[in-house]
Design a protein around this motif. Structure first.
Motif, mmCIF file in Angstrom:
data_model
loop_
_atom_site.group_PDB
_atom_site.id
_atom_site.type_symbol
_atom_site.label_atom_id
_atom_site.label_comp_id
_atom_site.label_asym_id
_atom_site.label_seq_id
_atom_site.Cartn_x
_atom_site.Cartn_y
_atom_site.Cartn_z
ATOM 1 N N TYR A 64 -18.093 56.967 11.813
ATOM 2 C CA TYR A 64 -17.795 58.291 11.280
ATOM 3 C C TYR A 64 -16.292 58.518 11.335
ATOM 4 N N LEU A 65 -15.844 59.409 10.479
ATOM 5 C CA LEU A 65 -14.435 59.826 10.477
ATOM 6 C C LEU A 65 -14.411 61.340 10.535
ATOM 7 N N LEU A 66 -13.543 61.879 11.379
ATOM 8 C CA LEU A 66 -13.402 63.330 11.470
ATOM 9 C C LEU A 66 -12.370 63.816 10.466
ATOM 10 N N LYS A 67 -12.678 64.918 9.797
ATOM 11 C CA LYS A 67 -11.705 65.550 8.899
ATOM 12 C C LYS A 67 -10.760 66.421 9.723
ATOM 13 N N PRO A 68 -9.472 66.486 9.403
ATOM 14 C CA PRO A 68 -8.768 65.613 8.455
ATOM 15 C C PRO A 68 -8.675 64.194 9.000
ATOM 16 N N VAL A 69 -8.795 63.222 8.106
ATOM 17 C CA VAL A 69 -8.880 61.819 8.528
ATOM 18 C C VAL A 69 -7.543 61.324 9.073
ATOM 19 N N ASP A 70 -7.606 60.731 10.253
ATOM 20 C CA ASP A 70 -6.420 60.166 10.897
ATOM 21 C C ASP A 70 -6.253 58.703 10.442
ATOM 22 N N PRO A 71 -5.087 58.335 9.902
ATOM 23 C CA PRO A 71 -4.887 56.963 9.396
ATOM 24 C C PRO A 71 -5.147 55.874 10.438
ATOM 25 N N ASP B 276 -20.003 47.872 -1.256
ATOM 26 C CA ASP B 276 -20.241 47.330 0.089
ATOM 27 C C ASP B 276 -20.368 48.463 1.105
ATOM 28 N N VAL B 277 -19.591 49.540 0.877
ATOM 29 C CA VAL B 277 -19.559 50.644 1.848
ATOM 30 C C VAL B 277 -19.442 51.972 1.113
ATOM 31 N N VAL B 278 -20.069 53.002 1.681
ATOM 32 C CA VAL B 278 -19.979 54.361 1.139
ATOM 33 C C VAL B 278 -19.375 55.266 2.204
ATOM 34 N N PHE B 279 -18.321 55.980 1.840
ATOM 35 C CA PHE B 279 -17.749 57.008 2.707
ATOM 36 C C PHE B 279 -18.386 58.322 2.277
ATOM 37 N N LEU B 280 -19.195 58.882 3.151
ATOM 38 C CA LEU B 280 -20.131 59.940 2.772
ATOM 39 C C LEU B 280 -19.899 61.239 3.544
ATOM 40 N N ASP B 281 -19.547 62.291 2.812
ATOM 41 C CA ASP B 281 -19.413 63.616 3.418
ATOM 42 C C ASP B 281 -20.806 64.120 3.799
ATOM 43 N N ILE B 282 -20.901 64.855 4.895
ATOM 44 C CA ILE B 282 -22.208 65.335 5.337
ATOM 45 C C ILE B 282 -22.562 66.677 4.728
ATOM 46 N N GLN B 283 -21.628 67.613 4.779
ATOM 47 C CA GLN B 283 -21.932 68.965 4.317
ATOM 48 C C GLN B 283 -21.645 69.091 2.832
ATOM 49 N N PHE C 144 -19.842 58.064 7.776
ATOM 50 C CA PHE C 144 -19.896 59.512 7.570
ATOM 51 C C PHE C 144 -18.512 60.120 7.729
ATOM 52 N N VAL C 145 -18.197 61.059 6.853
ATOM 53 C CA VAL C 145 -16.938 61.798 6.949
ATOM 54 C C VAL C 145 -17.333 63.245 7.221
ATOM 55 N N THR C 146 -16.859 63.805 8.335
ATOM 56 C CA THR C 146 -17.412 65.082 8.776
ATOM 57 C C THR C 146 -16.407 65.964 9.490
ATOM 58 N N ALA C 147 -16.638 67.255 9.364
ATOM 59 C CA ALA C 147 -15.862 68.223 10.146
ATOM 60 C C ALA C 147 -16.714 68.716 11.313
#
Length: 241
Positions: free
Chosen positions: A100-107, A51-58, A81-84
Motif C-alpha cells: 500500500y501507499l499512503l497519500k500523498p505518496v512519498d517517493p 503486471d501491477v495495478v495501483f488502486l485507490d480505495i475510496q 493500494f493507494v489510500t488516505a
C-alpha cells in the motif's frame, strides 16, 4: 532490466497524475493506462493485462476493495493500494500481504514498493480471499454509452458469447467486465450450461427435451439452454431428484 507494466486507477485526477509522474521517474514502471473509476479500471485490466495495478480505495459507486473481489484470481495482476486511510485500516493490507501507499505518496516509499514488486510473485490467493468480498451485491455493466450498476438479485441470467459476458434482467441487457467464473463464484447465479448462468428465483419453468437436454423459461419469458452436464444438479437445487 525489464519494466513492469502498470495501470493507475484513481478518481482524483491530480492524485492520478502525480502518481504516474512519480512512477515514471523510477524508470522501472511502464504506465500503460489509467482509469478514473473502478468500472473503467476493470475494463482496462481485462484489455491491457498489466503486471501491477495501483488502486485507490475510496472511489464512488465501486470501491477499490470491491473491485478486488471482481477480479478473476487466475489472471489478476499484483495490486498496490493507494489510500488516505489511517493506520488501523492499513493493518489489514499488511496482514494480507498487499502493498500500500499512503497519500500523498512519498517517493522513497514508492521506491521500496517498486523494489518489492520486482522481486515478488503474485499475491497469494489466501490474501485475496481474506481481503476481497466473498459475494457481490452489484454487478457493474456497460450499457448504451452509460455505466449501469445492477443488483445481483435483479439478474435473471448471464451468458458469454464472442462479444463478451452479458447480464439480463427483466428490463434490460447489459455487458459486464466480470467473467462467468467470478459471477458463478460470487453471486447466487448457478451454472446451467457452459456459457449460461441462471438465477434460480427467475425460473418460471423447465422444459425437458430429447437427449437429456432441457430449456429454462425465465419469468420474463427468455429461453435459456440447459446442457446434460448441468441438468441433474439444477434439478437437485430445485428439489427434484
Amino acid at each position: 532490466m525489464t519494466q513492469l507494466t502498470a495501470l493507475v486507477i484513481d478518481d482524483e485526477l491530480f492524485a492520478r497524475e502525480e502518481l504516474i509522474e512519480l512512477l515514471e521517474e523510477t524508470e522501472q514502471i511502464d504506465i500503460i493506462g489509467e482509469a478514473s473509476n473502478a468500472i473503467e479500471g476493470l475494463k482496462k485490466i481485462n484489455q491491457l493485462k498489466p503486471d501491477v495495478v495501483f488502486l485507490d480505495i475510496q472511489m464512488p459507486q465501486v470501491t477499490g476493495i470491491e473491485l478486488l473481489g471482481m477480479l478473476d484470481p487466475d489472471t489478476m495482476p499484483k495490486v498496490v493500494f493507494v489510500t488516505a486511510y489511517d493506520q488501523y485500516a492499513i493493518q489489514a493490507f499488511e496482514d494480507n500481504a498487499f502493498d500500500y501507499l499512503l497519500k500523498p505518496v512519498d517517493p522513497c516509499r514508492l521506491e521500496k514498493t517498486v523494489k518489492r514488486l520486482k522481486k515478488r510473485e503474485q499475491q497469494t490467493l489466501e490474501a485475496i480471499d481474506t481481503l476481497a468480498p466473498q459475494t457481490l451485491d452489484q454487478i457493474p455493466c456497460v450499457g448504451h454509452n452509460r455505466i449501469v450498476i445492477i443488483p445481483t438479485t435483479d439478474v435473471e441470467f448471464a451468458y458469454s458469447d464472442l462479444s463478451g459476458v452479458h447480464v439480463q434482467t427483466a428490463e434490460q441487457k447489459a455487458t459486464s467486465q466480470l467473467t462467468l467464473k467470478v459471477l458463478e463464484d460470487k453471486t447466487p447465479l448457478i451454472r446451467c450450461h457452459r456459457q449460461f448462468l441462471v438465477n434460480v428465483k427467475a425460473i418460471k419453468e423447465i422444459k425437458l427435451l430429447d437427449n437429456g437436454l432441457a430449456e429454462i423459461i425465465t419469468q420474463s419469458d427468455h429461453p435459456i439452454p440447459v446442457s446434460r452436464r448441468y441438468l441433474k444438479s439444477l434439478k437437485e437445487t430445485l428439489g427434484f431428484h
